[in-house]
Design a protein around this motif. Structure first.
Motif, PDB file in Angstrom:
ATOM      1  N   LEU A  78       1.263  -1.574  -0.191  1.00 32.62           N
ATOM      2  CA  LEU A  78       0.035   0.215  -0.336  1.00 32.62           C
ATOM      3  C   LEU A  78       0.732   1.085  -0.016  1.00 32.62           C
ATOM      4  O   LEU A  78       0.594   2.672  -0.933  1.00 32.62           O
ATOM      5  N   ILE A  79       2.146   1.407   0.669  1.00 35.00           N
ATOM      6  CA  ILE A  79       3.190   2.854   0.423  1.00 35.00           C
ATOM      7  C   ILE A  79       3.198   2.554  -0.612  1.00 35.00           C
ATOM      8  O   ILE A  79       3.929   3.681  -1.114  1.00 35.00           O
ATOM      9  N   LEU A  80       4.352   1.725  -1.145  1.00 38.09           N
ATOM     10  CA  LEU A  80       4.844   1.513  -2.601  1.00 38.09           C
ATOM     11  C   LEU A  80       3.811   2.261  -3.850  1.00 38.09           C
ATOM     12  O   LEU A  80       4.136   3.087  -4.014  1.00 38.09           O
ATOM     13  N   ASP A  81       2.747   1.746  -2.986  1.00 39.71           N
ATOM     14  CA  ASP A  81       1.408   1.927  -4.434  1.00 39.71           C
ATOM     15  C   ASP A  81       1.243   3.157  -4.764  1.00 39.71           C
ATOM     16  O   ASP A  81       1.165   4.675  -5.119  1.00 39.71           O
ATOM     17  N   GLU A  82       1.369   3.965  -2.959  1.00 42.01           N
ATOM     18  CA  GLU A  82       0.974   5.079  -3.038  1.00 42.01           C
ATOM     19  C   GLU A  82       2.053   6.687  -3.132  1.00 42.01           C
ATOM     20  O   GLU A  82       1.774   7.088  -4.024  1.00 42.01           O
ATOM     21  N   PHE A  83       3.240   6.057  -3.199  1.00 36.24           N
ATOM     22  CA  PHE A  83       4.682   6.801  -3.709  1.00 36.24           C
ATOM     23  C   PHE A  83       4.233   6.252  -5.150  1.00 36.24           C
ATOM     24  O   PHE A  83       4.446   7.694  -6.053  1.00 36.24           O
ATOM     25  N   ALA A  84       4.400   5.447  -5.626  1.00 32.62           N
ATOM     26  CA  ALA A  84       4.178   5.303  -7.354  1.00 32.62           C
ATOM     27  C   ALA A  84       3.022   6.077  -7.471  1.00 32.62           C
ATOM     28  O   ALA A  84       3.301   6.560  -8.544  1.00 32.62           O
ATOM     29  N   ARG A  85       2.177   6.426  -7.008  1.00 32.18           N
ATOM     30  CA  ARG A  85       0.211   7.101  -7.383  1.00 32.18           C
ATOM     31  C   ARG A  85       1.446   8.446  -7.512  1.00 32.18           C
ATOM     32  O   ARG A  85       0.968   9.951  -7.965  1.00 32.18           O
ATOM     33  N   GLU A  86       2.257   8.926  -5.969  1.00 31.76           N
ATOM     34  CA  GLU A  86       2.345  10.013  -6.048  1.00 31.76           C
ATOM     35  C   GLU A  86       3.420  10.723  -7.174  1.00 31.76           C
ATOM     36  O   GLU A  86       3.379  12.282  -7.766  1.00 31.76           O
ATOM     37  N   THR A  87       4.158   9.893  -7.482  1.00 30.13           N
ATOM     38  CA  THR A  87       5.055  10.262  -9.029  1.00 30.13           C
ATOM     39  C   THR A  87       4.411  10.182 -10.038  1.00 30.13           C
ATOM     40  O   THR A  87       5.100  11.185 -10.722  1.00 30.13           O
ATOM     41  N   GLN A  90       3.021  13.849  -9.934  1.00 31.78           N
ATOM     42  CA  GLN A  90       4.179  14.609  -9.949  1.00 31.78           C
ATOM     43  C   GLN A  90       4.623  14.970 -11.420  1.00 31.78           C
ATOM     44  O   GLN A  90       4.565  16.425 -12.299  1.00 31.78           O
ATOM     45  N   LYS A  91       5.009  13.825 -12.078  1.00 34.04           N
ATOM     46  CA  LYS A  91       5.007  14.360 -13.444  1.00 34.04           C
ATOM     47  C   LYS A  91       3.992  14.789 -14.433  1.00 34.04           C
ATOM     48  O   LYS A  91       4.072  15.077 -15.764  1.00 34.04           O
ATOM     49  N   ASP A  92       2.262  14.312 -13.699  1.00 36.10           N
ATOM     50  CA  ASP A  92       2.053  15.288 -14.482  1.00 36.10           C
ATOM     51  C   ASP A  92       1.715  16.737 -14.643  1.00 36.10           C
ATOM     52  O   ASP A  92       1.359  18.124 -15.350  1.00 36.10           O
ATOM     53  N   ILE A  93       2.795  17.475 -13.615  1.00 32.85           N
ATOM     54  CA  ILE A  93       2.406  18.209 -13.457  1.00 32.85           C
ATOM     55  C   ILE A  93       3.128  19.533 -14.202  1.00 32.85           C
ATOM     56  O   ILE A  93       4.737  19.064 -14.982  1.00 32.85           O
TER      57      ILE A  93
END
Length: 93
Positions: A78-87, A90-93
Motif C-alpha cells: 500500500l505504501i509503495l502504491d501510494e508512492f507510485a501514484r504520487e510520483t 508529479q509527472k503530470d504537473i
C-alpha cells in the motif's frame, strides 16, 4: 496504475475477509490458555501431554507470526502504491 490499484483493492478486501476467518484474538486467547496450562507444575509430570501442549502453542504462534508478516507485506504494498501514484501525479504537473 489503474489495474494495479484494482488488484491491490481486491487484495485488501480478501485480507479483511481472511482476518475475520483467521480470528487473531481467538488464537492469542488459545495461546494464553495453553500458557496457563504450561505454568501448572502437575502438567510436567506427564511429559507427553506437556510436549503436545508445547507443540500446539508453537503451531499457533507460527500462525500468528505468518499472519503478522502478511499484514506487514500488505502495508508495504500500500505504501509503495501510494508512492507510485504520487510520483505519477508529479509527472503530470
Amino acid at each position: 496504475l489503474d489495474e494495479t490499484k484494482t488488484r491491490i483493492d481486491t487484495l485488501v478486501e480478501r485480507m479483511a475477509i481472511l482476518e475475520v476467518i483467521f480470528d487473531l484474538p481467538a488464537l492469542e486467547g488459545q495461546i494464553r490458555k495453553l500458557d496457563s496450562e504450561l505454568s501448572e507444575q502437575a502438567l510436567w509430570e506427564d511429559q507427553e501431554k506437556a510436549q503436545k501442549i508445547l507443540k500446539e502453542r508453537s503451531r499457533l504462534r507460527g500462525e500468528i507470526e505468518d499472519w503478522t508478516k502478511k499484514e506487514k507485506e500488505l502495508e508495504e504494498v500500500l505504501i509503495l502504491d501510494e508512492f507510485a501514484r504520487e510520483t505519477e501525479d508529479q509527472k503530470d504537473i
